[in-house]
Scaffold this motif. Sequence first.
Motif, PDB file in Angstrom:
ATOM      1  N   HIS A 163      -5.218 -32.852  45.478  1.00  0.00           N
ATOM      2  CA  HIS A 163      -4.988 -33.741  46.442  1.00  0.00           C
ATOM      3  C   HIS A 163      -4.084 -34.785  45.649  1.00  0.00           C
ATOM      4  CE1 HIS A 163      -7.012 -37.523  44.667  1.00  0.00           C
ATOM      5  NE2 HIS A 163      -7.971 -36.624  43.939  1.00  0.00           N
ATOM      6  N   CYS A 164      -3.469 -35.799  46.580  1.00  0.00           N
ATOM      7  CA  CYS A 164      -2.484 -36.782  46.004  1.00  0.00           C
ATOM      8  C   CYS A 164      -2.933 -37.827  46.783  1.00  0.00           C
ATOM      9  CB  CYS A 164      -0.933 -36.497  46.074  1.00  0.00           C
ATOM     10  SG  CYS A 164      -0.499 -35.962  47.885  1.00  0.00           S
TER      11      CYS A 164
ATOM     12  N   GLY B  24      -4.988 -36.579  51.877  1.00  0.00           N
ATOM     13  CA  GLY B  24      -4.976 -37.132  50.422  1.00  0.00           C
ATOM     14  C   GLY B  24      -6.026 -38.091  50.582  1.00  0.00           C
TER      15      GLY B  24
END
Length: 99
Positions: A62-63, A90
């Motif tokens: 994830h970001c 995200g």
Amino acid sequence: MDITVEELKERLDKGEDLHFYDVREEHEYEEDNLGAILIPLAELPDHLDELKDLKDEEIIIHCRSGARSGKAVKFLESQGFTNARNVTGGILAYRDLED
């Protein structure tokens, strides 16, 4: 293949043992993180050795919004990883679940 924030939250809440990585920058991680291992996107190629045993395992990435993690998934797939998954939306979408 993507994973929704709802599925991720459910699995984290259950305490599942996940191969879970965050590809944001360190200052973003320090402000807010979900307990994933931090490997900033630009440094991902330098970490392939430590990830190589996970080539056929599920890896969740994830970001902030899903863009960098999408790039990370594409990169890992190009390196032979078969089950890298991008968290759609995200951490922003994940935090929206909690509001």
